[in-house]
Design a protein around this motif. Structure first.
Motif, PDB file in Angstrom:
ATOM      1  N   ASN A  28      28.870  49.262  48.962  1.00 20.04           N
ATOM      2  CA  ASN A  28      29.473  48.092  48.850  1.00 20.04           C
ATOM      3  C   ASN A  28      31.128  48.164  49.151  1.00 20.04           C
ATOM      4  O   ASN A  28      31.808  47.349  48.553  1.00 20.04           O
ATOM      5  CB  ASN A  28      29.207  47.374  47.767  1.00 20.04           C
ATOM      6  CG  ASN A  28      27.649  47.012  47.513  1.00 20.04           C
ATOM      7  OD1 ASN A  28      27.048  46.690  48.325  1.00 20.04           O
ATOM      8  ND2 ASN A  28      27.351  47.224  46.215  1.00 20.04           N
ATOM      9  N   ARG A  29      31.678  49.182  49.773  1.00 19.66           N
ATOM     10  CA  ARG A  29      33.049  48.819  49.813  1.00 19.66           C
ATOM     11  C   ARG A  29      33.320  49.220  51.644  1.00 19.66           C
ATOM     12  O   ARG A  29      34.353  49.614  51.713  1.00 19.66           O
ATOM     13  CB  ARG A  29      33.704  50.577  49.530  1.00 19.66           C
ATOM     14  CG  ARG A  29      33.713  50.250  47.947  1.00 19.66           C
ATOM     15  CD  ARG A  29      34.512  49.368  47.583  1.00 19.66           C
ATOM     16  NE  ARG A  29      35.818  49.707  47.619  1.00 19.66           N
ATOM     17  CZ  ARG A  29      37.005  48.982  47.641  1.00 19.66           C
ATOM     18  NH1 ARG A  29      36.781  47.793  47.247  1.00 19.66           N
ATOM     19  NH2 ARG A  29      38.097  49.172  47.985  1.00 19.66           N
ATOM     20  N   ARG A  30      32.538  48.555  52.388  1.00 21.08           N
ATOM     21  CA  ARG A  30      32.684  48.725  53.752  1.00 21.08           C
ATOM     22  C   ARG A  30      33.236  47.501  54.402  1.00 21.08           C
ATOM     23  O   ARG A  30      34.044  47.514  55.163  1.00 21.08           O
ATOM     24  CB  ARG A  30      31.517  49.215  54.477  1.00 21.08           C
ATOM     25  CG  ARG A  30      31.015  50.811  54.075  1.00 21.08           C
ATOM     26  CD  ARG A  30      31.805  51.708  54.757  1.00 21.08           C
ATOM     27  NE  ARG A  30      31.376  52.984  54.501  1.00 21.08           N
ATOM     28  CZ  ARG A  30      32.027  54.118  54.585  1.00 21.08           C
ATOM     29  NH1 ARG A  30      33.166  54.050  54.905  1.00 21.08           N
ATOM     30  NH2 ARG A  30      31.467  55.271  54.252  1.00 21.08           N
ATOM     31  N   HIS A  31      32.588  46.459  54.197  1.00 16.43           N
ATOM     32  CA  HIS A  31      32.880  45.227  54.808  1.00 16.43           C
ATOM     33  C   HIS A  31      32.360  44.099  53.949  1.00 16.43           C
ATOM     34  O   HIS A  31      31.966  44.210  52.939  1.00 16.43           O
ATOM     35  CB  HIS A  31      32.301  44.904  56.187  1.00 16.43           C
ATOM     36  CG  HIS A  31      30.541  45.101  56.201  1.00 16.43           C
ATOM     37  ND1 HIS A  31      30.014  44.080  56.175  1.00 16.43           N
ATOM     38  CD2 HIS A  31      29.971  46.021  55.608  1.00 16.43           C
ATOM     39  CE1 HIS A  31      28.536  44.179  55.984  1.00 16.43           C
ATOM     40  NE2 HIS A  31      28.379  45.637  55.840  1.00 16.43           N
ATOM     41  N   LEU A  32      32.828  42.773  54.136  1.00 20.32           N
ATOM     42  CA  LEU A  32      32.604  41.579  53.520  1.00 20.32           C
ATOM     43  C   LEU A  32      33.257  41.553  52.070  1.00 20.32           C
ATOM     44  O   LEU A  32      32.806  41.341  51.103  1.00 20.32           O
ATOM     45  CB  LEU A  32      31.029  41.213  53.458  1.00 20.32           C
ATOM     46  CG  LEU A  32      30.204  41.122  54.707  1.00 20.32           C
ATOM     47  CD1 LEU A  32      28.711  40.903  54.195  1.00 20.32           C
ATOM     48  CD2 LEU A  32      30.409  39.970  55.349  1.00 20.32           C
ATOM     49  N   LEU A  33      34.428  42.188  52.242  1.00 22.22           N
ATOM     50  CA  LEU A  33      35.260  42.352  50.844  1.00 22.22           C
ATOM     51  C   LEU A  33      35.874  40.901  50.409  1.00 22.22           C
ATOM     52  O   LEU A  33      36.165  40.974  49.122  1.00 22.22           O
ATOM     53  CB  LEU A  33      36.109  43.634  50.820  1.00 22.22           C
ATOM     54  CG  LEU A  33      35.410  44.889  51.259  1.00 22.22           C
ATOM     55  CD1 LEU A  33      36.594  45.800  51.387  1.00 22.22           C
ATOM     56  CD2 LEU A  33      34.742  45.477  49.948  1.00 22.22           C
ATOM     57  N   ALA A  34      35.809  40.155  51.308  1.00 22.64           N
ATOM     58  CA  ALA A  34      36.818  38.915  50.922  1.00 22.64           C
ATOM     59  C   ALA A  34      36.002  38.090  50.075  1.00 22.64           C
ATOM     60  O   ALA A  34      36.651  37.184  49.082  1.00 22.64           O
ATOM     61  CB  ALA A  34      37.142  38.005  52.340  1.00 22.64           C
ATOM     62  N   ASN A  35      34.777  38.065  49.915  1.00 21.40           N
ATOM     63  CA  ASN A  35      34.030  37.168  49.104  1.00 21.40           C
ATOM     64  C   ASN A  35      33.526  37.991  48.018  1.00 21.40           C
ATOM     65  O   ASN A  35      32.482  37.383  47.316  1.00 21.40           O
ATOM     66  CB  ASN A  35      32.871  36.129  49.909  1.00 21.40           C
ATOM     67  CG  ASN A  35      32.070  37.133  50.891  1.00 21.40           C
ATOM     68  OD1 ASN A  35      32.012  38.501  50.677  1.00 21.40           O
ATOM     69  ND2 ASN A  35      30.949  36.572  51.619  1.00 21.40           N
ATOM     70  N   LYS A  42      36.723  46.657  42.393  1.00 23.76           N
ATOM     71  CA  LYS A  42      37.458  47.871  41.374  1.00 23.76           C
ATOM     72  C   LYS A  42      36.352  48.979  41.242  1.00 23.76           C
ATOM     73  O   LYS A  42      36.612  49.901  41.175  1.00 23.76           O
ATOM     74  CB  LYS A  42      37.455  46.987  40.088  1.00 23.76           C
ATOM     75  CG  LYS A  42      38.744  47.650  39.362  1.00 23.76           C
ATOM     76  CD  LYS A  42      39.273  47.262  38.335  1.00 23.76           C
ATOM     77  CE  LYS A  42      40.040  48.117  37.414  1.00 23.76           C
ATOM     78  NZ  LYS A  42      40.758  47.223  36.192  1.00 23.76           N
ATOM     79  N   SER A  43      34.992  48.349  41.032  1.00 22.16           N
ATOM     80  CA  SER A  43      33.988  49.304  40.580  1.00 22.16           C
ATOM     81  C   SER A  43      33.804  50.394  41.562  1.00 22.16           C
ATOM     82  O   SER A  43      33.295  51.556  41.578  1.00 22.16           O
ATOM     83  CB  SER A  43      32.590  48.673  40.223  1.00 22.16           C
ATOM     84  OG  SER A  43      32.193  48.188  41.599  1.00 22.16           O
ATOM     85  N   GLY A  44      33.936  50.044  42.897  1.00 24.78           N
ATOM     86  CA  GLY A  44      33.741  51.223  44.011  1.00 24.78           C
ATOM     87  C   GLY A  44      35.169  51.913  44.526  1.00 24.78           C
ATOM     88  O   GLY A  44      34.896  52.430  45.403  1.00 24.78           O
ATOM     89  N   ARG A  45      36.220  51.625  43.648  1.00 22.36           N
ATOM     90  CA  ARG A  45      37.349  52.316  44.126  1.00 22.36           C
ATOM     91  C   ARG A  45      37.390  53.593  44.067  1.00 22.36           C
ATOM     92  O   ARG A  45      37.843  54.387  44.892  1.00 22.36           O
ATOM     93  CB  ARG A  45      38.671  51.606  43.178  1.00 22.36           C
ATOM     94  CG  ARG A  45      39.792  51.598  44.010  1.00 22.36           C
ATOM     95  CD  ARG A  45      40.951  50.878  43.408  1.00 22.36           C
ATOM     96  NE  ARG A  45      40.649  49.561  43.706  1.00 22.36           N
ATOM     97  CZ  ARG A  45      41.133  48.358  43.021  1.00 22.36           C
ATOM     98  NH1 ARG A  45      41.975  48.775  41.649  1.00 22.36           N
ATOM     99  NH2 ARG A  45      41.063  47.093  43.130  1.00 22.36           N
ATOM    100  N   ILE A  46      36.875  54.115  43.142  1.00 24.11           N
ATOM    101  CA  ILE A  46      36.663  55.648  42.902  1.00 24.11           C
ATOM    102  C   ILE A  46      35.513  56.050  43.856  1.00 24.11           C
ATOM    103  O   ILE A  46      34.186  55.741  43.386  1.00 24.11           O
ATOM    104  CB  ILE A  46      36.439  56.109  41.460  1.00 24.11           C
ATOM    105  CG1 ILE A  46      37.645  55.858  40.550  1.00 24.11           C
ATOM    106  CG2 ILE A  46      36.105  57.555  41.247  1.00 24.11           C
ATOM    107  CD1 ILE A  46      37.339  55.893  39.122  1.00 24.11           C
ATOM    108  N   GLN A  47      35.605  56.449  44.768  1.00 20.55           N
ATOM    109  CA  GLN A  47      34.686  56.535  45.994  1.00 20.55           C
ATOM    110  C   GLN A  47      33.689  57.540  45.581  1.00 20.55           C
ATOM    111  O   GLN A  47      32.344  57.245  46.295  1.00 20.55           O
ATOM    112  CB  GLN A  47      35.263  56.818  47.400  1.00 20.55           C
ATOM    113  CG  GLN A  47      35.689  55.593  48.039  1.00 20.55           C
ATOM    114  CD  GLN A  47      34.728  54.812  48.562  1.00 20.55           C
ATOM    115  OE1 GLN A  47      34.115  53.795  47.918  1.00 20.55           O
ATOM    116  NE2 GLN A  47      34.315  54.645  49.887  1.00 20.55           N
TER     117      GLN A  47
END
Length: 67
Positions: A28-35, A42-47
């Motif tokens: 869930n960190r690739r695209h559609l981040l605007a919505n 933040k939960s996916g920030r540490i990859q």
């Protein structure tokens, strides 16, 4: 004994640590981040995360020359 082929799809998703654990990237960190909420982002920030113990045996079969 013939050489084994590495599964390329698995090689792109997983890698090994120095101690032999299987490392994976979070989803869930690739695209559609605007919505998505800031909490979701933040939960996916540490990859990096570790693969589940139940899946590890199968992943190691797909990546025979890892560790």
């Amino acid at each position: 004994m013939p050489k084994l082929k590495t599964n390329k799809a698995a090689a792109k998703r997983y890698s090994y640590t120095a101690t032999g654990k299987v490392k994976r990237t979070k989803s869930n960190r690739r695209h559609l981040l605007a919505n998505k909420t800031s909490r979701q982002k933040k939960s996916g920030r540490i990859q990096d995360a570790y693969a589940d113990k139940t899946c590890e045996k199968g992943i190691k079969k797909l990546l025979p020359y890892g560790n």
